[in-house]
Design a protein around this motif. Sequence first.
Motif, PDB file in Angstrom:
ATOM      1  N   ILE A 127       0.855  -1.190   0.000  1.00 32.66           N
ATOM      2  CA  ILE A 127       0.000   0.000   0.000  1.00 32.66           C
ATOM      3  C   ILE A 127       0.887   1.234   0.000  1.00 32.66           C
ATOM      4  N   ASP A 128       0.541   2.222  -0.802  1.00 35.69           N
ATOM      5  CA  ASP A 128       1.306   3.468  -0.852  1.00 35.69           C
ATOM      6  C   ASP A 128       0.780   4.412   0.227  1.00 35.69           C
ATOM      7  N   PRO A 133      -5.073   5.957   2.626  1.00 34.14           N
ATOM      8  CA  PRO A 133      -5.169   6.203   4.077  1.00 34.14           C
ATOM      9  C   PRO A 133      -4.513   5.088   4.884  1.00 34.14           C
ATOM     10  N   MET A 134      -3.778   5.499   5.930  1.00 32.85           N
ATOM     11  CA  MET A 134      -3.143   4.565   6.854  1.00 32.85           C
ATOM     12  C   MET A 134      -3.567   4.955   8.263  1.00 32.85           C
ATOM     13  N   GLU A 461       5.054   3.724   6.405  1.00 36.26           N
ATOM     14  CA  GLU A 461       5.788   3.118   5.288  1.00 36.26           C
ATOM     15  C   GLU A 461       5.997   1.621   5.509  1.00 36.26           C
ATOM     16  N   LEU A 462       6.341   1.243   6.742  1.00 34.87           N
ATOM     17  CA  LEU A 462       6.556  -0.172   7.038  1.00 34.87           C
ATOM     18  C   LEU A 462       5.256  -0.964   6.912  1.00 34.87           C
ATOM     19  N   MET A 463       4.158  -0.397   7.408  1.00 33.72           N
ATOM     20  CA  MET A 463       2.872  -1.089   7.271  1.00 33.72           C
ATOM     21  C   MET A 463       2.482  -1.197   5.800  1.00 33.72           C
ATOM     22  N   GLY A 467       1.539  -4.416   3.250  1.00 32.58           N
ATOM     23  CA  GLY A 467       0.184  -4.511   2.722  1.00 32.58           C
ATOM     24  C   GLY A 467      -0.866  -4.377   3.804  1.00 32.58           C
ATOM     25  N   ILE A 468      -0.511  -3.667   4.888  1.00 35.21           N
ATOM     26  CA  ILE A 468      -1.402  -3.477   6.034  1.00 35.21           C
ATOM     27  C   ILE A 468      -1.699  -1.985   6.165  1.00 35.21           C
TER      28      ILE A 468
END
Length: 501
Positions: A127-128, A133-134, A461-463, A467-468
């Motif tokens: 995921i970018d 949204p993160m 960025e790590l998530m 792909g989380i």
Amino acid sequence: MGIEYIYPEFEVVRNSDRCIKCGVCQRQCANEVHKLDEDLNVMLSDEAKCVNCQRCVALCPTRALKIVKSDCRLRENANWSDSTIKEVYKQASSGGVLLSSMGNPNPLPVYWDKILINASQVTNPPIDPLREPMETAVFLGKKPEKIERDENGNIKCDLAPQINLPVPIMFSAMSYGSISYNAHESLARAARELGICYNTGEGGLHKDFYEYGPNTIVQVASGRFGVHENYLNAGAAIEIKMGQGAKPGIGGHLPGAKIVGDVSKTRMIPEGSDAISPAPHHDIYSIEDLRQLVFSLKEATNYKKPIIVKVAAVHNIAAIASGIARSGADIIAIDGFRGGTGAAPTRIRDNVGIPIELALASVDQRLRDEGIRNNVSLVVGGSIRCASDVVKAIALGADACYIATSALLALGCHLCRTCQTGKCNWGIATQRPELVKRLNPDIGYQRLVNLVTAWQHEIKELMGAMGINSIEALKGNRLMLRGVNMTEKELEIFNISHAGE
């Protein structure tokens, strides 16, 4: 000079061509290493007093100084190290217990560095975080076992009291007294701007900092220093300190030299008297006793504050956590053996406790196996050094992380490990007014904000690479971790696969 004399550990190297004898190094060194010999018009150095805090190096206007580790050592011996022999000499001379500060410096395993994060590629694309949204927010506190709805089909939202954090990071307990007023102000202001919490430690809450109450965790330790009704109601949560990672099984001690002025008033003890917290709470000798204190604090605050129980990571930590989860506590904080301290007996700091990584994995698994994981949130600390440590901790089952040493580093700490002397040249672990003013809280709080903001970006960025897109999806997701250079037993405790499997 005597039989115990050993050449100083550090040498001050002064470039005489650059040195202009301005006296900055002399004025800035609280340890009195530098001195101008007016007769010879030359700067001298008493290297036996140098702790390598780098203050003189950083502020020398002509860059004439550097501190180097001495190459004059005792004869090499694999069993009797240089530091061990020096400690024997010191105790033979003084007859006293050795004291040390900061965390365990020994080369024991750092499991964060043996755990790798798995990444998504094709079948589960990454995921970018810049375009999608993160969610990094977390809620700390007791959670319901299942979703319940009212007669109209609406979800019931009557949760137990929660701490809402936009990022799963909090500033850990550091008492006013062990660190300076300006350090506390920096932590409090940063916590408010970030929307997270900082912890008062066991020293009470200075009257100037009550305005930061919504971002404050107030601590109740065995000494009960500064604890009263207004204090308990001032914070967002209350933490019962049973132990800490740097000194499991023993109490706290702030020397009388630091109990001055507002520290004395805040702790509600006379100036110059040692602030000694007993090893045990003298009203807690069982989980039932702990439960009584938990509910006493809930009664005192009208059940509006989540209650945290902080314990050190020790060998039976999973069973201890299981009991705490049944005591009525809302959050368990676990502090690993690399956690920092203002002062601790050296032998305790370096030999007692276990790494936070192993403690966290075993506690999370035990609570899940017993079906009580939702009874409490887990907060872990004890050498959380960077954003990837936070991500790995959450994947192992933590809800959030405490940071302390990394926060002090952001304020300017150079890890010279002499906090117990009260001569912190960077204005952090001191109560001496001329040293305290060296830490500018306007600058300090901004550096803390920058640190946590940077970590939040890295967490996203790590998530994204995994792909989380939310902390909740990451929590306890050990499938996203792999181990390297671990034994089968270590992999079993972590419940992760070896890299390549």
